[in-house]
Scaffold this motif. Structure first.
Motif, PDB file in Angstrom:
ATOM      1  N   ILE A  42     -24.964  -1.834 -10.112  1.00 39.16           N
ATOM      2  CA  ILE A  42     -25.789  -0.995  -9.244  1.00 39.16           C
ATOM      3  C   ILE A  42     -26.576   0.014 -10.076  1.00 39.16           C
ATOM      4  O   ILE A  42     -27.743   0.302  -9.783  1.00 39.16           O
ATOM      5  N   ALA A  43     -25.968   0.551 -11.132  1.00 39.64           N
ATOM      6  CA  ALA A  43     -26.675   1.498 -12.001  1.00 39.64           C
ATOM      7  C   ALA A  43     -27.894   0.841 -12.642  1.00 39.64           C
ATOM      8  O   ALA A  43     -28.954   1.469 -12.774  1.00 39.64           O
ATOM      9  N   ARG A  44     -27.771  -0.436 -13.023  1.00 41.44           N
ATOM     10  CA  ARG A  44     -28.924  -1.142 -13.608  1.00 41.44           C
ATOM     11  C   ARG A  44     -30.024  -1.363 -12.568  1.00 41.44           C
ATOM     12  O   ARG A  44     -31.211  -1.329 -12.905  1.00 41.44           O
ATOM     13  N   GLU A  45     -29.638  -1.581 -11.322  1.00 44.96           N
ATOM     14  CA  GLU A  45     -30.646  -1.696 -10.264  1.00 44.96           C
ATOM     15  C   GLU A  45     -31.420  -0.386 -10.120  1.00 44.96           C
ATOM     16  O   GLU A  45     -32.627  -0.381  -9.868  1.00 44.96           O
ATOM     17  N   VAL A  46     -30.723   0.738 -10.293  1.00 43.28           N
ATOM     18  CA  VAL A  46     -31.376   2.045 -10.215  1.00 43.28           C
ATOM     19  C   VAL A  46     -32.447   2.174 -11.289  1.00 43.28           C
ATOM     20  O   VAL A  46     -33.577   2.601 -11.023  1.00 43.28           O
ATOM     21  N   LEU A  47     -32.120   1.782 -12.517  1.00 39.23           N
ATOM     22  CA  LEU A  47     -33.085   1.909 -13.611  1.00 39.23           C
ATOM     23  C   LEU A  47     -34.281   0.995 -13.401  1.00 39.23           C
ATOM     24  O   LEU A  47     -35.416   1.336 -13.758  1.00 39.23           O
ATOM     25  N   ALA A  94     -32.298  10.366 -10.161  1.00 38.74           N
ATOM     26  CA  ALA A  94     -31.451   9.217  -9.828  1.00 38.74           C
ATOM     27  C   ALA A  94     -31.160   8.391 -11.082  1.00 38.74           C
ATOM     28  O   ALA A  94     -30.037   7.914 -11.289  1.00 38.74           O
ATOM     29  N   GLY A  95     -32.163   8.245 -11.949  1.00 39.53           N
ATOM     30  CA  GLY A  95     -31.943   7.533 -13.207  1.00 39.53           C
ATOM     31  C   GLY A  95     -30.925   8.241 -14.088  1.00 39.53           C
ATOM     32  O   GLY A  95     -30.085   7.600 -14.728  1.00 39.53           O
ATOM     33  N   ASP A  96     -30.982   9.585 -14.108  1.00 36.40           N
ATOM     34  CA  ASP A  96     -30.001  10.347 -14.889  1.00 36.40           C
ATOM     35  C   ASP A  96     -28.587  10.135 -14.350  1.00 36.40           C
ATOM     36  O   ASP A  96     -27.617  10.054 -15.113  1.00 36.40           O
ATOM     37  N   ILE A  97     -28.460  10.051 -13.016  1.00 32.53           N
ATOM     38  CA  ILE A  97     -27.141   9.809 -12.423  1.00 32.53           C
ATOM     39  C   ILE A  97     -26.635   8.426 -12.823  1.00 32.53           C
ATOM     40  O   ILE A  97     -25.460   8.253 -13.176  1.00 32.53           O
ATOM     41  N   ALA A  98     -27.519   7.422 -12.787  1.00 26.99           N
ATOM     42  CA  ALA A  98     -27.117   6.060 -13.166  1.00 26.99           C
ATOM     43  C   ALA A  98     -26.679   5.994 -14.620  1.00 26.99           C
ATOM     44  O   ALA A  98     -25.747   5.266 -14.975  1.00 26.99           O
ATOM     45  N   LYS A  99     -27.340   6.759 -15.474  1.00 26.54           N
ATOM     46  CA  LYS A  99     -26.993   6.730 -16.906  1.00 26.54           C
ATOM     47  C   LYS A  99     -25.630   7.341 -17.182  1.00 26.54           C
ATOM     48  O   LYS A  99     -25.013   7.046 -18.215  1.00 26.54           O
ATOM     49  N   VAL A 100     -25.152   8.188 -16.268  1.00 27.38           N
ATOM     50  CA  VAL A 100     -23.786   8.702 -16.406  1.00 27.38           C
ATOM     51  C   VAL A 100     -22.806   7.542 -16.452  1.00 27.38           C
ATOM     52  O   VAL A 100     -21.820   7.547 -17.200  1.00 27.38           O
ATOM     53  N   VAL A 101     -23.090   6.495 -15.655  1.00 32.50           N
ATOM     54  CA  VAL A 101     -22.236   5.306 -15.619  1.00 32.50           C
ATOM     55  C   VAL A 101     -22.521   4.397 -16.805  1.00 32.50           C
ATOM     56  O   VAL A 101     -21.601   3.969 -17.525  1.00 32.50           O
ATOM     57  N   LEU A 102     -23.790   4.091 -17.046  1.00 33.96           N
ATOM     58  CA  LEU A 102     -24.153   3.090 -18.053  1.00 33.96           C
ATOM     59  C   LEU A 102     -23.890   3.560 -19.475  1.00 33.96           C
ATOM     60  O   LEU A 102     -23.577   2.757 -20.353  1.00 33.96           O
TER      61      LEU A 102
END
Length: 418
Positions: A42-47, A94-102
């Motif tokens: 899901i994090a990759r979908e965000v990016l 939102a991208g910064d939030i996804a990068k917390v995971v990735l």
């Protein structure tokens, strides 16, 4: 991923703004879901969506520059540029939030374990060959009624190999082989739907022991921050659509509440750091709080023109009005079909397709109470058991057709009727 080259081409600013609105709202949902579910997919979908947003904002800016021929044009189009910039800020946050995971910035593995049982989860599933859903419409599948799971978006690859998003799919949307479905619902329903879609059993994230005893408290705060920032963005676009200073002021209040929540959350993280062996594993929570504040600040910026009494260019209101989802706001009146009933009892979502995202009501807390001053309070993400009272202001989100059905069901909804 490498940036995509963008060249000027004539595009409709209205269509760009509409897609940016829908994309920004989806990005908020996906980015927090990636954190809460610990999902790299899901994090990759965000990016990927963030990259699409970058292209949209460049196209929008170029079109606005081409349209400004004199100082009067520049004055009228300046608020439009502000809306584009604010949507881009939401995308970047939102991208910064996804990068917390990735990027493994620092996040307790037990966050998923600490989720309340009633909390909805979001998963990504690819439609398999011979899936029972292949070739059927969502209306025919009747997924949400049968399982409690809804499709919030579909990513589809065209015959030329180009990816495109179908956001807020409706009853007529057809599900096809190799579509990527973003599914939201309770874990029990998700497991059944996932297997039907993908042809393989759903494997929930492995449970982990929480490094802190009260991690559930942090998760509750994350969910609340998500809900409040998402609501602020919804209301900001609603304020533009209906040129409502009252709604814009509510965005202002929500932004202040998010700021206070962020401050309390950061204080909790700092105190919790002294109770874990490796405080670095909590660093991602601080990033999350900061990104949330950026989102609520951007929502306030979107509605700032309304607060300042500036007339937004008509193209902004038209774009919001023609986006995939609309927001309606009405007051529950004495004698209304909804007065003194629950959302579940009146089957508002099932009968109309509209999802009630918030209820604002007068607080009954006594003046001088530390919790408040007797003013208004918000019920965010109300459930089936939420009772509606005369005087409640209800905010619902869904399709235009759903809004019409809601109007018929309630008698006379007044859209943003300040």
């Amino acid at each position: 991923m490498d940036p995509v080259d963008v060249e000027y081409e004539p595009v409709s600013v209205k269509e760009v703004l509409s897609e940016m609105k829908d994309t920004a709202e989806l990005l908020i949902d996906l980015s927090y879901s990636a954190v809460l579910n610990g999902s790299d997919e899901i994090a990759r979908e965000v990016l990927e969506l963030e990259e699409r947003m970058d292209i949209l904002q460049l196209q929008g800016r170029m079109s606005l520059l081409m349209a400004a021929r004199n100082p009067e044009d520049a004055e009228q189009l300046a608020p439009v540029l502000g809306v584009i910039e604010s949507a881009e800020k939401i995308s970047n946050a939102a991208g910064d939030i996804a990068k917390v995971v990735l990027e493994d910035i620092g996040l307790p593995d037990a966050i998923r374990t600490a989720l309340p049982e009633a909390a909805e989860m979001l998963v990504r599933a690819t439609v398999a060959v011979n899936s029972p859903y292949d070739g059927r419409t969502l209306g025919d599948i009747n997924m949400e009624t049968e399982t409690g799971v809804r499709v919030i978006a579909i990513r589809r690859r065209s015959v030329t190999g180009k990816r495109r998003w179908i956001q807020n799919p409706d009853q007529e949307t057809e599900v096809r082989e190799n579509d990527v479905l973003l599914l939201r619902g309770a874990q029990t329903g998700i497991a059944d739907v996932y297997e039907t879609v993908a042809g393989v059993p759903y494997e929930p994230p492995a449970a982990a022991d929480p490094p802190i005893e009260d991690l559930e408290r942090a998760v509750d705060s994350i969910i609340l921050m998500k809900d409040m920032s998402e609501l602020a963005v919804d209301l900001a676009y609603g304020a533009i659509l209906f040129d409502s200073e009252g709604v814009a002021e509510e965005v202002n209040e929500l932004e202040a509440e998010v700021d206070a929540l962020k401050s309390r959350f950061e204080a909790w993280v700092l105190r919790a750091a002294s109770r874990v062996e490796d405080p670095v594993q909590l660093r991602g929570l601080v990033h999350l709080a900061s990104a949330t504040e950026v989102i609520s600040d951007a929502a306030l910026e979107i509605s700032e023109g309304v607060l300042r009494g500036l007339n937004a260019h008509p193209v902004v209101a038209v774009a919001v009005e023609e986006s995939d989802e609309v927001i309606v706001r009405f007051t529950v009146r004495e004698g209304s079909a909804l007065a003194r009933t629950t959302l579940g009892g009146k089957r508002v979502k099932t009968e109309t397709g509209m999802r009630v995202i918030a209820v604002r009501r007068e607080s009954h807390r006594p003046e001088g109470d530390d919790a408040g001053d007797g003013g208004d309070e918000w019920v965010i993400q109300p459930g089936p058991d939420t009772e509606l009272r005369p005087g409640d202001v209800v905010i619902a989100k869904g399709t235009r057709a759903g809004a019409e059905r809601l109007g018929e069901a309630t008698g006379d909804p007044r859209e943003f009727d300040e």
